[in-house]
Design an enzyme around this catalytic site. Sequence first.
Site, mmCIF file in Angstrom:
data_model
loop_
_atom_site.group_PDB
_atom_site.id
_atom_site.type_symbol
_atom_site.label_atom_id
_atom_site.label_comp_id
_atom_site.label_asym_id
_atom_site.label_seq_id
_atom_site.Cartn_x
_atom_site.Cartn_y
_atom_site.Cartn_z
ATOM 1 N N SER A 123 0.835 -1.204 0.000
ATOM 2 C CA SER A 123 0.000 0.000 0.000
ATOM 3 C C SER A 123 0.866 1.248 0.000
ATOM 4 O O SER A 123 2.019 1.226 0.442
ATOM 5 C CB SER A 123 -0.865 -0.016 1.258
ATOM 6 O OG SER A 123 -1.403 1.260 1.525
ATOM 7 N N TYR A 147 -0.797 -0.055 10.085
ATOM 8 C CA TYR A 147 -1.095 -0.762 8.840
ATOM 9 C C TYR A 147 0.075 -0.610 7.860
ATOM 10 O O TYR A 147 0.571 -1.589 7.298
ATOM 11 C CB TYR A 147 -2.374 -0.168 8.254
ATOM 12 C CG TYR A 147 -2.766 -0.680 6.884
ATOM 13 C CD1 TYR A 147 -3.372 -1.916 6.740
ATOM 14 C CD2 TYR A 147 -2.559 0.092 5.745
ATOM 15 C CE1 TYR A 147 -3.746 -2.373 5.489
ATOM 16 C CE2 TYR A 147 -2.936 -0.357 4.493
ATOM 17 C CZ TYR A 147 -3.530 -1.593 4.371
ATOM 18 O OH TYR A 147 -3.899 -2.036 3.129
#
Lengths: 325, 325
Positions: A123, A147
Site C-alpha cells: 500500500s 497498517y
Amino acid sequence: MHILITGAGGMIGRKLVDRLVREGQVGGKTIDRLTLHDIAAPEAPKGVTWKVTTRGGDIADAGEAKLLVADAPELIFHLAAVVSGEAEADFDKGYRVNVDGMRHLLEAARTRGHKPRLVFTSSIAVFGGELPDPIPDDFHTTPPNSYGAAKVICEQYLADYTRRGFVDGVGIRLPGITVRPGRPNAAASGFYSSIIREPLDGKEAILPVPLTKRNTHASPKAAVGFLMHAAALDGAALGLRRNLNMPGVAVTTGEQIEALRKIAGDKVVARIRHVPDETIMKIFPNESVRFDARRALALGFKPDKDFEEIIRIHIEEDRRGTFVA
Amino acid sequence: MHILITGAGGMIGRKLVDRLVREGQVGGKTIDRLTLHDIAAPEAPKGVTWKVTTRGGDIADAGEAKLLVADAPELIFHLAAVVSGEAEADFDKGYRVNVDGMRHLLEAARTRGHKPRLVFTSSIAVFGGELPDPIPDDFHTTPPNSYGAAKVICEQYLADYTRRGFVDGVGIRLPGITVRPGRPNAAASGFYSSIIREPLDGKEAILPVPLTKRNTHASPKAAVGFLMHAAALDGAALGLRRNLNMPGVAVTTGEQIEALRKIAGDKVVARIRHVPDETIMKIFPNESVRFDARRALALGFKPDKDFEEIIRIHIEEDRRGTFVA
C-alpha cells in the site's frame, strides 16, 4: 496452474476471481485449480471445471498457512489484511494478521520448497511524514500508521525470501482504491469512495477534507489488472527491488466531484456535503499525494485513463450500469 | 537511572559499559542500576556502587525479554544481534535473534507500560542494490542480505511502537565499525578491520577488494558516542523518522592503508597482501559507499575526525598504545 488466493472473500479478491474465471489463464498458463481462503470460506465461482477448494480460517495461525500451501500452488495472491482503521484500533490483531499471516505463508512456502510466484498487495501507506510531490520510486518508507508499518515489514520479508530463492515475490503498492463498492469499511480514507458511491446511490455523503486535497486512485478493475500483470511478470527484471509503486490517477477531491458532475449531473453532486473533519485531516496531512511510478509503467502496469473512467467502471461493475439521478 | 543492555558481552557492549562506568551518568541522569544481558552472562564492571545484574539467556525467547524489562529500565540499549555472515548462513537463527528478539523486547516494554528510551543499533546494511553516492538520508531501504532485512524490519517496529507511545525509540544506522579488535567475526566486511588490525599485530592480512573501493567507517569509540548521544536525544525532534544514518569517515581501502603507513610505517603495511576475492566483491558490489548523514550531524552526532584517528583509537583502546613495528 493451481492458484491460491488469501483474502479471497474481500472486494478485490472477489473481483480477481471473476477475472480469473473470465480469462481462464494467467500469463499463458491455463488454470486448473483454485484455492480460495478467507476468515469465512469464500463462495466458489460458478461455471468452471477447475478443481475449486474454499476454506475459512485464520491466516495468522501457522498451521493454516501450511495447509494452504501443502498442495504447492504455483501462484499465490496474498490479499488477506486488516485495514488501516482496524489495525490502528486493535494493535495486536493488526500485526497478527498483517505481519504474522505473511510470515507464516512465506515459511510454509519455504518448507514446501516449490518456489511459488507470490503476489502481495502492499500500500501507499508505506509512505508518511513529510512527502515530496510526487513521491519517487526510491523514496524511504516511513509509514504514518501500524497498517503501513506492517506492509513495509511484509515487503522486506517478501524481498528477502525472494532473494534467498524460497519464493518468487512481487509486491505491489496499491494507491487508493476508488470507488469501493458496498458499505464503508474501517479505512479512514473511505470518504474518497463514498463521495462518489453514495450520491450515485441517492444518498448523502460527507467530504471531510478541502476541495484542493489531491490523492492518487486506481479503480478495483485497474487493481485487479495490476495483480494479473504482477502474476506473470518476469521476476529477473526486478532485481532486489521486489516492491513497486503502482500508477494511478492523481486528482483533487474537487476534480473527483467535477468528474462526477460530468457523468451524473448537478443533482447527484448536490448530495455531497462539505463538513471539514480535523481528525481525518490529521491522519492525511499532505495536501497532495502523487507517485512517480515510472518503474511500474516501464514494466507494463496500466493505470486507469482518468477519474471519469474510474466512475464509469464503478457504475458498470457495481451498479449494473445505472445510478440514482 | 536503571539501564538495560542486551548484547552487552559483545565488542560494542563492553566498550559502552566501560564508558558508562567512566561517566556515571547519561544525559545528566545518574546511573544507579545496570542490567547486562547476553547469551552467556557478561562480566560485571568493577568499581561501581550501582546495583548490577548480569544474566545469560536467549533474547529470542519471549520470557527472557519480559524478565529483563520487569524492573522497568528507563533506558534500554538493544545491541544483541547475529552478524551478517551468520544470518546469511543460518536463516532461521538470523530472524529469530535479529527480529524476534526485538519484537519480544518491544512487546515486553508495551506490556510493562513504562515507555523506556530504547536505543537500537541498526546498520547501513539496510541499503543495497544500485546506490547513489552519497546515499541520502531519505533513500529507500533495499537490503542486500537477511541481516539488513531484519534491521529494516526492526526499524519499522521501533518507529511504530514509538508512534503509538509504547516506547521512545531511536535507531542508529552504524557505518562499518573499524578497527574491530580481537579475532575476525563472521561478517563478510571483516577485511576492513583486519587490514589494519593484523599488520599492527605483526601478522599478515588479506585485502580482497581493489584499493579504490570506498567505504564509510566509525571507530568503536565513535559508535559508543553515538549510543550515548542517542540515549539523551530529544525524541520530539525526530518526528516519525526514528532511524538515522550515522556519520562516518569515508575512505578507500587505499586511503586506509596510507593512513596506516603514516602511523606505523612501511614494514607494517608490507604485511598486507592483495588477493582479490570474487565472492566478497559480489557481496559488496558498490565501488563507493558514502552517506549524507546531515540529519544526524544536525542532531549533534559526532563522527571520527579522519581514518588516522580511527587507527590511533584502536592502538590506544585495544593495544595499550603499542604495535608490532
